[in-house]
Design an enzyme around this catalytic site. Sequence first.
Site, mmCIF file in Angstrom:
data_model
loop_
_atom_site.group_PDB
_atom_site.id
_atom_site.type_symbol
_atom_site.label_atom_id
_atom_site.label_comp_id
_atom_site.label_asym_id
_atom_site.label_seq_id
_atom_site.Cartn_x
_atom_site.Cartn_y
_atom_site.Cartn_z
ATOM 1 N N HIS A 255 -1.423 -3.499 17.342
ATOM 2 C CA HIS A 255 -0.671 -3.986 16.178
ATOM 3 C C HIS A 255 -1.574 -4.786 15.243
ATOM 4 C CE1 HIS A 255 2.713 -6.665 14.491
ATOM 5 N NE2 HIS A 255 2.609 -5.571 13.772
ATOM 6 N N ALA B 54 -10.849 8.906 -2.508
ATOM 7 C CA ALA B 54 -9.970 9.424 -1.457
ATOM 8 C C ALA B 54 -10.175 8.554 -0.220
ATOM 9 C CB ALA B 54 -10.273 10.891 -1.176
ATOM 10 N N ASN B 55 -9.664 7.329 -0.304
ATOM 11 C CA ASN B 55 -9.832 6.334 0.745
ATOM 12 C C ASN B 55 -8.533 5.552 0.896
ATOM 13 O OD1 ASN B 55 -12.836 6.688 0.691
ATOM 14 N ND2 ASN B 55 -12.575 5.786 -1.330
#
Length: 129
Positions: free
Chosen positions: A20, A119-120
């Site tokens: 988490h 594109a990240n």
Amino acid sequence: MKKAGILNRHLSGALAELGHGDGVLVCDAGMPVPDGPRVVDLAFRAGVPSFAEVLDGLLAELVVEGATAATEVREANAGCAALLELLLPGLELVPHERLKELSAGARLIVRTGEARPYANVLLRCGVFF
């Protein structure tokens, strides 16, 4: 051998270790990769595998409670921006330099063969219960 899901043993193992709040940067072939985080480099050649393919596979395997991308994606890569906004409701946008700074805190970096700019995305892991 696994029958379905992610078959790459390095990526499958790295995903199983996430908890988490851990960050996963999914990036194009041109994103600078910081020292420190574990890196699984899937890039084979320009465009292979695509950012969309890798993101789709990761989202099938992970619970994501938040995501951050570069503001510049909207102008420089409208297709990627539309994909991110569709798949990741509540997407936070920050300047690209800030995204690079945040990447250093990621636990895992998955490098795609994508050859289009920005594109990240930095994913923040959630829990399934």
